[in-house]
Design an enzyme around this catalytic site. Structure first.
Site, PDB file in Angstrom:
ATOM      1  N   GLU A  18      -1.343  11.176   1.608  1.00  0.00           N
ATOM      2  CA  GLU A  18       0.129  10.375   1.607  1.00  0.00           C
ATOM      3  C   GLU A  18       1.138  11.408   0.563  1.00  0.00           C
ATOM      4  OE1 GLU A  18      -0.098   5.766   3.011  1.00  0.00           O
ATOM      5  OE2 GLU A  18      -0.878   6.342   0.975  1.00  0.00           O
ATOM      6  N   CYS A  37       5.954  13.065  -5.059  1.00  0.00           N
ATOM      7  CA  CYS A  37       4.813  12.873  -5.311  1.00  0.00           C
ATOM      8  C   CYS A  37       3.827  13.453  -4.606  1.00  0.00           C
ATOM      9  CB  CYS A  37       4.547  11.333  -5.702  1.00  0.00           C
ATOM     10  SG  CYS A  37       3.062  10.858  -6.254  1.00  0.00           S
ATOM     11  N   CYS A  85      -9.895   9.575  -3.160  1.00  0.00           N
ATOM     12  CA  CYS A  85     -10.574  10.050  -4.348  1.00  0.00           C
ATOM     13  C   CYS A  85     -11.875   9.602  -4.659  1.00  0.00           C
ATOM     14  CB  CYS A  85      -9.585   9.390  -5.492  1.00  0.00           C
ATOM     15  SG  CYS A  85      -9.636  10.068  -7.095  1.00  0.00           S
ATOM     16  N   CYS A 116     -11.524   4.128 -10.525  1.00  0.00           N
ATOM     17  CA  CYS A 116     -10.825   3.624 -11.493  1.00  0.00           C
ATOM     18  C   CYS A 116     -10.357   2.022 -10.829  1.00  0.00           C
ATOM     19  CB  CYS A 116      -9.473   4.242 -11.693  1.00  0.00           C
ATOM     20  SG  CYS A 116      -9.564   5.995 -12.395  1.00  0.00           S
ATOM     21  N   CYS A 119      -7.050   1.028  -9.290  1.00  0.00           N
ATOM     22  CA  CYS A 119      -6.185   2.001  -8.484  1.00  0.00           C
ATOM     23  C   CYS A 119      -6.585   1.818  -6.933  1.00  0.00           C
ATOM     24  CB  CYS A 119      -6.223   3.336  -8.721  1.00  0.00           C
ATOM     25  SG  CYS A 119      -5.407   4.604  -7.704  1.00  0.00           S
ATOM     26  N   GLY A 149      -6.112  11.302  -5.226  1.00  0.00           N
ATOM     27  CA  GLY A 149      -6.841  12.444  -5.618  1.00  0.00           C
ATOM     28  C   GLY A 149      -6.715  12.548  -6.854  1.00  0.00           C
ATOM     29  N   GLU A 150      -7.712  13.475  -7.520  1.00  0.00           N
ATOM     30  CA  GLU A 150      -7.846  13.999  -9.053  1.00  0.00           C
ATOM     31  C   GLU A 150      -7.511  15.455  -8.695  1.00  0.00           C
ATOM     32  OE1 GLU A 150      -7.841  13.113 -12.286  1.00  0.00           O
ATOM     33  OE2 GLU A 150      -8.117  15.262 -12.600  1.00  0.00           O
ATOM     34  N   SER A 164      -1.002  15.413 -13.150  1.00  0.00           N
ATOM     35  CA  SER A 164      -1.511  14.128 -13.727  1.00  0.00           C
ATOM     36  C   SER A 164      -3.170  14.125 -13.488  1.00  0.00           C
ATOM     37  CB  SER A 164      -0.983  12.900 -13.247  1.00  0.00           C
ATOM     38  OG  SER A 164      -1.374  11.624 -13.991  1.00  0.00           O
ATOM     39  N   SER A 220      -3.883  10.130 -17.843  1.00  0.00           N
ATOM     40  CA  SER A 220      -3.883   8.682 -17.495  1.00  0.00           C
ATOM     41  C   SER A 220      -4.782   8.309 -18.417  1.00  0.00           C
ATOM     42  CB  SER A 220      -4.564   8.600 -15.891  1.00  0.00           C
ATOM     43  OG  SER A 220      -3.540   9.108 -15.107  1.00  0.00           O
ATOM     44  N   LEU A 221      -4.401   7.609 -19.487  1.00  0.00           N
ATOM     45  CA  LEU A 221      -5.456   7.086 -20.685  1.00  0.00           C
ATOM     46  C   LEU A 221      -5.683   5.552 -20.318  1.00  0.00           C
ATOM     47  CD1 LEU A 221      -6.801   7.201 -23.205  1.00  0.00           C
ATOM     48  CD2 LEU A 221      -4.446   7.097 -24.365  1.00  0.00           C
ATOM     49  N   HIS A 222      -4.557   4.661 -20.475  1.00  0.00           N
ATOM     50  CA  HIS A 222      -4.702   3.253 -20.028  1.00  0.00           C
ATOM     51  C   HIS A 222      -5.760   2.308 -20.863  1.00  0.00           C
ATOM     52  CE1 HIS A 222      -2.864   4.734 -16.208  1.00  0.00           C
ATOM     53  NE2 HIS A 222      -4.121   5.218 -16.029  1.00  0.00           N
ATOM     54  N   ASN A 254       1.557  -2.026 -10.626  1.00  0.00           N
ATOM     55  CA  ASN A 254       1.724  -2.088  -9.247  1.00  0.00           C
ATOM     56  C   ASN A 254       0.556  -3.033  -8.516  1.00  0.00           C
ATOM     57  OD1 ASN A 254       4.202  -0.905  -9.215  1.00  0.00           O
ATOM     58  ND2 ASN A 254       3.163   0.915  -9.696  1.00  0.00           N
ATOM     59  N   CYS A 257       2.959   4.002  -7.688  1.00  0.00           N
ATOM     60  CA  CYS A 257       1.430   4.485  -8.404  1.00  0.00           C
ATOM     61  C   CYS A 257       0.563   3.800  -7.943  1.00  0.00           C
ATOM     62  CB  CYS A 257       2.015   4.687  -9.971  1.00  0.00           C
ATOM     63  SG  CYS A 257       3.174   5.188 -10.477  1.00  0.00           S
TER      64      CYS A 257
HETATM   65  N1  SAH Z   1      -6.072  10.944 -10.477  1.00  0.00           N
HETATM   66  C1  SAH Z   1      -4.785  11.587 -11.236  1.00  0.00           C
HETATM   67  C2  SAH Z   1      -3.604  11.771 -10.512  1.00  0.00           C
HETATM   68  C3  SAH Z   1      -3.014  10.374  -9.640  1.00  0.00           C
HETATM   69  S1  SAH Z   1      -1.775   9.858 -10.780  1.00  0.00           S
HETATM   70  C4  SAH Z   1      -4.617  10.533 -12.326  1.00  0.00           C
HETATM   71  O1  SAH Z   1      -5.356   9.426 -12.367  1.00  0.00           O
HETATM   72  O2  SAH Z   1      -4.157  10.831 -13.423  1.00  0.00           O
HETATM   73  C5  SAH Z   1      -1.472   8.190 -10.326  1.00  0.00           C
HETATM   74  C6  SAH Z   1      -1.083   7.178 -11.580  1.00  0.00           C
HETATM   75  O3  SAH Z   1      -0.798   5.868 -11.358  1.00  0.00           O
HETATM   76  C7  SAH Z   1      -2.183   7.549 -12.709  1.00  0.00           C
HETATM   77  O4  SAH Z   1      -1.764   7.613 -13.975  1.00  0.00           O
HETATM   78  C8  SAH Z   1      -2.743   6.026 -12.404  1.00  0.00           C
HETATM   79  O5  SAH Z   1      -3.737   5.807 -13.281  1.00  0.00           O
HETATM   80  C9  SAH Z   1      -1.724   5.014 -12.097  1.00  0.00           C
HETATM   81  N2  SAH Z   1      -2.126   4.122 -11.431  1.00  0.00           N
HETATM   82  C10 SAH Z   1      -3.029   3.876 -10.679  1.00  0.00           C
HETATM   83  N3  SAH Z   1      -2.910   2.574 -10.070  1.00  0.00           N
HETATM   84  C11 SAH Z   1      -2.059   1.943 -10.325  1.00  0.00           C
HETATM   85  C12 SAH Z   1      -1.221   0.659 -10.298  1.00  0.00           C
HETATM   86  N4  SAH Z   1      -1.987  -0.071  -9.547  1.00  0.00           N
HETATM   87  N5  SAH Z   1      -0.158   0.679 -10.977  1.00  0.00           N
HETATM   88  C13 SAH Z   1       0.440   1.365 -11.747  1.00  0.00           C
HETATM   89  N6  SAH Z   1      -0.118   2.664 -11.733  1.00  0.00           N
HETATM   90  C14 SAH Z   1      -1.347   3.083 -11.444  1.00  0.00           C
END
Ligand code: SAH
Length: 333
Positions: free
Chosen positions: A89, A103, A110, A114, A117, A155-156, A184, A208-210, A284, A325
Protein backbone atom coordinates in the site's frame (compact mmCIF):
# COMPACT_ATOMS: atom_id res chain seq x y z
CA UNK A 1 19.78 -7.51 -9.03
CA UNK A 2 16.59 -9.23 -7.91
CA UNK A 3 14.38 -6.70 -9.70
CA UNK A 4 15.41 -8.15 -13.04
CA UNK A 5 13.89 -11.55 -12.24
CA UNK A 6 10.47 -10.06 -11.77
CA UNK A 7 10.37 -7.77 -14.80
CA UNK A 8 8.47 -4.53 -14.70
CA UNK A 9 9.28 -0.88 -15.30
CA UNK A 10 12.64 -1.36 -14.04
CA UNK A 11 15.13 0.49 -16.09
CA UNK A 12 17.33 -2.59 -16.23
CA UNK A 13 14.75 -4.39 -18.34
CA UNK A 14 14.62 -1.37 -20.64
CA UNK A 15 18.42 -1.21 -20.81
CA UNK A 16 18.57 -4.90 -21.72
CA UNK A 17 15.96 -4.55 -24.42
CA UNK A 18 17.65 -1.48 -25.89
CA UNK A 19 21.17 -2.91 -25.58
CA UNK A 20 21.94 -2.27 -29.25
CA UNK A 21 20.57 1.27 -29.24
CA UNK A 22 22.43 4.42 -28.18
CA UNK A 23 22.48 4.83 -24.36
CA UNK A 24 20.47 8.04 -24.51
CA UNK A 25 17.38 6.03 -25.46
CA UNK A 26 17.19 4.45 -22.01
CA UNK A 27 17.67 7.91 -20.51
CA UNK A 28 14.78 9.23 -22.57
CA UNK A 29 12.54 6.45 -21.34
CA UNK A 30 13.41 7.24 -17.73
CA UNK A 31 12.90 10.99 -18.20
CA UNK A 32 9.41 10.44 -19.57
CA UNK A 33 8.55 7.96 -16.85
CA UNK A 34 9.84 10.13 -14.02
CA UNK A 35 7.80 13.06 -15.33
CA UNK A 36 4.61 11.06 -15.18
CA UNK A 37 4.14 9.39 -18.57
CA UNK A 38 1.54 6.63 -18.35
CA UNK A 39 2.76 4.45 -21.23
CA UNK A 40 5.64 3.94 -23.64
CA UNK A 41 3.36 5.24 -26.36
CA UNK A 42 3.50 8.76 -24.91
CA UNK A 43 7.28 8.90 -25.35
CA UNK A 44 7.06 10.73 -28.64
CA UNK A 45 10.79 11.33 -29.14
CA UNK A 46 11.32 7.56 -29.45
CA UNK A 47 10.81 5.89 -32.84
CA UNK A 48 7.35 4.28 -33.10
CA UNK A 49 8.86 0.86 -33.63
CA UNK A 50 10.94 1.17 -30.44
CA UNK A 51 7.90 2.22 -28.44
CA UNK A 52 6.02 -0.81 -29.70
CA UNK A 53 8.85 -3.20 -28.78
CA UNK A 54 9.01 -1.73 -25.30
CA UNK A 55 5.24 -1.98 -24.82
CA UNK A 56 5.29 -5.61 -25.99
CA UNK A 57 8.17 -6.75 -23.82
CA UNK A 58 8.47 -4.61 -20.68
CA UNK A 59 5.54 -4.32 -18.26
CA UNK A 60 5.12 -0.61 -17.57
CA UNK A 61 4.98 -1.10 -13.80
CA UNK A 62 6.22 -3.83 -11.44
CA UNK A 63 3.00 -3.26 -9.49
CA UNK A 64 -0.59 -3.92 -10.43
CA UNK A 65 -3.14 -1.50 -9.00
CA UNK A 66 -5.82 -3.53 -7.22
CA UNK A 67 -7.83 -0.91 -5.42
CA UNK A 68 -7.83 2.81 -4.78
CA UNK A 69 -9.68 4.65 -1.97
CA UNK A 70 -10.23 8.39 -1.62
CA UNK A 71 -10.64 10.11 1.74
CA UNK A 72 -12.88 13.11 2.31
CA UNK A 73 -9.69 15.09 3.12
CA UNK A 74 -8.21 14.40 -0.34
CA UNK A 75 -5.90 11.58 0.74
CA UNK A 76 -5.64 8.70 -1.74
CA UNK A 77 -4.64 5.18 -0.73
CA UNK A 78 -3.56 2.69 -3.37
CA UNK A 79 -3.37 -1.07 -2.89
CA UNK A 80 -1.07 -2.84 -5.34
CA UNK A 81 0.04 -6.39 -5.90
CA UNK A 82 3.57 -7.30 -6.83
CA UNK A 83 4.01 -9.60 -9.83
CA UNK A 84 4.16 -12.55 -7.41
CA UNK A 85 0.95 -11.48 -5.69
CA UNK A 86 2.05 -9.71 -2.49
CA UNK A 87 0.06 -6.71 -1.23
CA UNK A 88 1.67 -3.24 -1.02
CA UNK A 89 0.00 0.00 0.00
CA UNK A 90 1.03 3.61 -0.64
CA UNK A 91 -0.70 6.87 0.24
CA UNK A 92 -0.83 10.32 -1.38
CA UNK A 93 -1.42 13.11 1.13
CA UNK A 94 -2.61 16.48 -0.10
CA UNK A 95 -2.20 19.52 2.14
CA UNK A 96 -3.89 22.90 2.01
CA UNK A 97 -0.61 24.71 1.37
CA UNK A 98 -0.25 22.70 -1.85
CA UNK A 99 2.22 20.16 -0.53
CA UNK A 100 1.86 16.69 -2.07
CA UNK A 101 3.49 13.96 -0.04
CA UNK A 102 3.65 10.26 -0.88
CA UNK A 103 3.97 7.66 1.87
CA UNK A 104 5.91 4.64 0.56
CA UNK A 105 6.12 1.03 1.71
CA UNK A 106 9.49 -0.71 1.90
CA UNK A 107 8.20 -4.24 2.57
CA UNK A 108 5.01 -6.22 1.97
CA UNK A 109 3.85 -6.59 5.57
CA UNK A 110 6.35 -6.15 8.41
CA UNK A 111 8.24 -8.71 10.51
CA UNK A 112 8.23 -6.44 13.58
CA UNK A 113 5.32 -6.71 16.00
CA UNK A 114 4.78 -3.23 17.42
CA UNK A 115 1.60 -3.61 19.47
CA UNK A 116 -0.16 -0.46 18.19
CA UNK A 117 0.47 -0.92 14.46
CA UNK A 118 -1.90 -2.77 12.12
CA UNK A 119 0.82 -3.69 9.62
CA UNK A 120 2.47 -5.90 12.26
CA UNK A 121 -0.73 -7.94 12.48
CA UNK A 122 -0.64 -9.06 8.85
CA UNK A 123 1.67 -11.76 7.54
CA UNK A 124 5.14 -10.59 6.52
CA UNK A 125 5.80 -11.42 2.88
CA UNK A 126 9.12 -10.00 1.71
CA UNK A 127 11.31 -7.00 1.06
CA UNK A 128 10.33 -4.88 -1.93
CA UNK A 129 12.94 -4.22 -4.57
CA UNK A 130 14.05 -0.79 -5.80
CA UNK A 131 11.51 -0.63 -8.62
CA UNK A 132 8.60 -1.85 -6.54
CA UNK A 133 9.27 1.13 -4.27
CA UNK A 134 9.80 3.66 -7.09
CA UNK A 135 6.68 2.43 -8.89
CA UNK A 136 4.53 3.40 -5.86
CA UNK A 137 5.72 7.00 -6.21
CA UNK A 138 5.39 6.90 -10.02
CA UNK A 139 1.78 5.81 -9.68
CA UNK A 140 0.93 9.05 -7.90
CA UNK A 141 3.31 11.10 -10.04
CA UNK A 142 1.08 10.19 -12.99
CA UNK A 143 -1.84 11.74 -11.09
CA UNK A 144 -0.13 15.02 -10.23
CA UNK A 145 3.26 16.57 -9.34
CA UNK A 146 4.63 15.42 -5.96
CA UNK A 147 7.21 17.18 -3.78
CA UNK A 148 7.69 15.10 -0.60
CA UNK A 149 8.08 11.41 0.19
CA UNK A 150 8.12 9.59 3.50
CA UNK A 151 9.14 5.97 3.99
CA UNK A 152 6.40 5.48 6.56
CA UNK A 153 4.20 2.89 4.90
CA UNK A 154 4.38 -0.86 5.43
CA UNK A 155 7.62 -2.35 6.61
CA UNK A 156 10.87 -1.40 8.31
CA UNK A 157 13.12 0.46 5.83
CA UNK A 158 16.35 -0.37 7.68
CA UNK A 159 15.69 -4.09 7.13
CA UNK A 160 15.83 -3.33 3.40
CA UNK A 161 18.44 -0.59 3.20
CA UNK A 162 19.86 -1.28 -0.25
CA UNK A 163 16.54 -1.14 -2.10
CA UNK A 164 15.29 1.79 0.00
CA UNK A 165 18.40 3.86 -0.64
CA UNK A 166 18.46 2.98 -4.35
CA UNK A 167 14.81 4.07 -4.61
CA UNK A 168 15.40 7.26 -2.60
CA UNK A 169 18.24 8.18 -4.97
CA UNK A 170 15.82 8.12 -7.92
CA UNK A 171 13.24 10.42 -6.32
CA UNK A 172 14.82 13.77 -7.36
CA UNK A 173 14.04 12.80 -10.98
CA UNK A 174 10.37 12.63 -9.94
CA UNK A 175 10.57 16.11 -8.40
CA UNK A 176 11.33 15.19 -4.79
CA UNK A 177 14.65 16.54 -3.50
CA UNK A 178 16.63 14.55 -0.92
CA UNK A 179 15.83 17.17 1.70
CA UNK A 180 12.16 16.42 1.18
CA UNK A 181 12.55 12.68 1.64
CA UNK A 182 12.25 11.19 5.12
CA UNK A 183 13.06 7.61 6.08
CA UNK A 184 11.42 6.41 9.29
CA UNK A 185 12.85 3.58 11.38
CA UNK A 186 12.33 1.81 14.69
CA UNK A 187 16.10 2.05 15.09
CA UNK A 188 17.13 -1.27 13.52
CA UNK A 189 20.81 -0.80 14.20
CA UNK A 190 22.62 -2.82 11.52
CA UNK A 191 20.67 -1.06 8.74
CA UNK A 192 20.79 2.30 10.45
CA UNK A 193 24.58 2.12 10.88
CA UNK A 194 25.03 1.31 7.22
CA UNK A 195 22.76 4.19 6.30
CA UNK A 196 24.74 6.64 8.42
CA UNK A 197 28.07 5.35 7.08
CA UNK A 198 27.16 5.11 3.42
CA UNK A 199 24.50 7.64 2.50
CA UNK A 200 25.81 11.16 2.24
CA UNK A 201 22.77 12.67 0.55
CA UNK A 202 20.77 14.95 2.90
CA UNK A 203 17.86 12.52 3.28
CA UNK A 204 16.09 13.04 6.60
CA UNK A 205 15.72 10.37 9.28
CA UNK A 206 12.76 9.86 11.58
CA UNK A 207 12.85 7.66 14.66
CA UNK A 208 9.77 5.82 15.95
CA UNK A 209 10.42 6.16 19.67
CA UNK A 210 6.98 6.11 21.38
CA UNK A 211 8.27 5.71 24.96
CA UNK A 212 10.86 7.51 27.09
CA UNK A 213 12.24 4.38 28.84
CA UNK A 214 13.49 0.97 27.75
CA UNK A 215 10.98 -0.79 29.99
CA UNK A 216 7.91 0.87 28.48
CA UNK A 217 9.30 0.84 24.96
CA UNK A 218 9.94 -2.91 25.13
CA UNK A 219 6.30 -3.45 26.09
CA UNK A 220 5.09 -1.47 23.10
CA UNK A 221 7.79 -2.50 20.63
CA UNK A 222 9.45 -5.90 21.18
CA UNK A 223 12.30 -4.82 18.86
CA UNK A 224 13.54 -2.64 21.72
CA UNK A 225 14.85 -5.75 23.52
CA UNK A 226 17.30 -6.23 20.69
CA UNK A 227 18.53 -2.67 20.27
CA UNK A 228 18.25 -0.64 23.48
CA UNK A 229 17.59 3.06 23.44
CA UNK A 230 21.01 4.25 24.47
CA UNK A 231 22.68 2.58 21.48
CA UNK A 232 20.06 3.74 19.02
CA UNK A 233 20.06 7.35 20.24
CA UNK A 234 23.86 7.37 19.98
CA UNK A 235 23.59 6.34 16.33
CA UNK A 236 21.15 9.15 15.53
CA UNK A 237 23.45 11.59 17.30
CA UNK A 238 26.30 10.34 15.09
CA UNK A 239 24.08 11.00 12.06
CA UNK A 240 23.41 14.54 13.26
CA UNK A 241 27.13 15.12 13.77
CA UNK A 242 27.84 14.10 10.18
CA UNK A 243 24.89 15.61 8.31
CA UNK A 244 23.72 18.43 10.59
CA UNK A 245 20.12 17.45 9.95
CA UNK A 246 17.78 17.07 12.90
CA UNK A 247 16.14 13.70 13.50
CA UNK A 248 12.35 13.69 13.85
CA UNK A 249 11.15 11.62 16.77
CA UNK A 250 7.73 10.01 16.28
CA UNK A 251 5.74 9.52 19.44
CA UNK A 252 2.26 8.01 19.16
CA UNK A 253 0.02 9.20 21.98
CA UNK A 254 -1.66 6.23 23.73
CA UNK A 255 -4.19 7.08 26.41
CA UNK A 256 -2.75 6.49 29.90
CA UNK A 257 0.06 4.38 28.47
CA UNK A 258 2.80 6.83 27.45
CA UNK A 259 1.03 10.21 27.53
CA UNK A 260 1.34 11.52 31.10
CA UNK A 261 3.22 14.72 32.07
CA UNK A 262 5.71 12.46 33.87
CA UNK A 263 6.42 10.68 30.55
CA UNK A 264 6.89 14.08 28.93
CA UNK A 265 9.46 15.04 31.58
CA UNK A 266 11.32 11.77 30.99
CA UNK A 267 11.25 12.40 27.24
CA UNK A 268 12.67 15.89 27.66
CA UNK A 269 15.45 14.41 29.82
CA UNK A 270 16.19 11.69 27.28
CA UNK A 271 16.42 13.75 24.10
CA UNK A 272 19.02 16.35 23.18
CA UNK A 273 17.09 19.34 21.76
CA UNK A 274 19.99 20.08 19.41
CA UNK A 275 19.60 16.71 17.69
CA UNK A 276 15.91 15.81 17.95
CA UNK A 277 12.56 17.38 17.17
CA UNK A 278 9.46 15.60 18.45
CA UNK A 279 6.38 14.85 16.38
CA UNK A 280 3.44 13.85 18.61
CA UNK A 281 1.12 11.53 16.68
CA UNK A 282 -2.56 11.19 17.54
CA UNK A 283 -3.19 7.42 17.70
CA UNK A 284 -5.12 6.06 14.74
CA UNK A 285 -7.43 3.32 15.97
CA UNK A 286 -6.27 -0.21 15.20
CA UNK A 287 -8.22 -1.89 17.99
CA UNK A 288 -5.40 -2.20 20.51
CA UNK A 289 -5.48 1.06 22.48
CA UNK A 290 -7.40 4.25 23.04
CA UNK A 291 -5.92 7.42 21.67
CA UNK A 292 -4.85 10.18 24.06
CA UNK A 293 -7.36 13.02 24.22
CA UNK A 294 -6.58 16.41 22.74
CA UNK A 295 -6.23 17.77 26.25
CA UNK A 296 -3.70 15.14 27.27
CA UNK A 297 -1.71 15.77 24.08
CA UNK A 298 -1.75 19.52 24.84
CA UNK A 299 -0.54 19.00 28.44
CA UNK A 300 2.22 16.68 27.20
CA UNK A 301 3.34 19.25 24.64
CA UNK A 302 3.26 21.95 27.30
CA UNK A 303 5.88 20.05 29.34
CA UNK A 304 8.09 19.67 26.25
CA UNK A 305 7.70 23.39 25.45
CA UNK A 306 8.72 24.34 28.99
CA UNK A 307 11.77 22.09 28.69
CA UNK A 308 12.60 23.71 25.31
CA UNK A 309 12.39 20.46 23.40
CA UNK A 310 10.87 21.40 20.02
CA UNK A 311 7.69 19.53 19.11
CA UNK A 312 4.69 19.55 16.79
CA UNK A 313 1.45 17.59 16.69
CA UNK A 314 1.01 15.58 13.50
CA UNK A 315 -1.96 16.37 11.29
CA UNK A 316 -3.99 13.19 10.86
CA UNK A 317 -4.86 12.31 7.27
CA UNK A 318 -6.93 9.58 5.66
CA UNK A 319 -8.33 7.93 8.79
CA UNK A 320 -11.73 7.28 7.13
CA UNK A 321 -10.10 5.04 4.52
CA UNK A 322 -7.64 3.36 6.93
CA UNK A 323 -4.78 5.16 5.22
CA UNK A 324 -3.41 6.90 8.33
CA UNK A 325 -0.14 6.00 10.11
CA UNK A 326 -0.22 2.46 11.41
CA UNK A 327 -3.42 1.51 9.60
CA UNK A 328 -1.92 -0.04 6.47
CA UNK A 329 -2.80 -3.72 6.56
CA UNK A 330 -3.99 -4.43 3.02
CA UNK A 331 -7.52 -5.26 4.18
CA UNK A 332 -8.88 -5.98 0.74
CA UNK A 333 -5.95 -8.22 -0.19
N1 SAH B 1 8.79 0.72 10.49
C1 SAH B 1 9.08 2.12 10.31
C2 SAH B 1 8.33 2.72 9.17
C3 SAH B 1 6.82 2.82 9.40
S1 SAH B 1 6.49 4.45 9.85
C4 SAH B 1 8.82 2.85 11.61
O1 SAH B 1 8.16 2.27 12.47
O2 SAH B 1 9.32 3.96 11.79
C5 SAH B 1 4.90 4.41 10.45
C6 SAH B 1 4.77 5.37 11.63
O3 SAH B 1 3.42 5.31 12.12
C7 SAH B 1 5.66 4.94 12.76
O4 SAH B 1 6.14 6.03 13.47
C8 SAH B 1 4.69 4.14 13.58
O5 SAH B 1 5.13 3.96 14.87
C9 SAH B 1 3.45 4.99 13.49
N2 SAH B 1 2.24 4.26 13.85
C10 SAH B 1 2.07 2.92 13.87
N3 SAH B 1 0.82 2.61 14.25
C11 SAH B 1 0.19 3.77 14.49
C12 SAH B 1 -1.13 4.11 14.90
N4 SAH B 1 -2.03 3.16 15.11
N5 SAH B 1 -1.44 5.41 15.03
C13 SAH B 1 -0.52 6.37 14.77
N6 SAH B 1 0.73 6.12 14.36
C14 SAH B 1 1.09 4.83 14.23
Amino acid sequence: MAARDRGGMNLDAVTTLLADEPAYRTRQVWEWTARGAASFDEMTNLPTEMRRRLADEVPFSTLELVHEARSSDGTVKALFHTADGHPVEAVLMRYRDGRRSVCLSSQSGCPLTCTFCATGQMRFRRNLNEWEIVDQALHFRRLEPIDHTVFMGMGEPMLNVDAVVAAARRLPDLGVTHRRTTISTVGWLPGLKRFVDEVDEPVRLAFSLHAPTDALRSELMPVNDRYPLEDVLAEFTRYFGLRRRKVFVEYVMLDHVNDSPAHAHELAELLDAKVFKVNLIPYNPTGMYDGASRERIASFKHVLDAARLPSTVRLTRGRDIAAACGQLAAESA
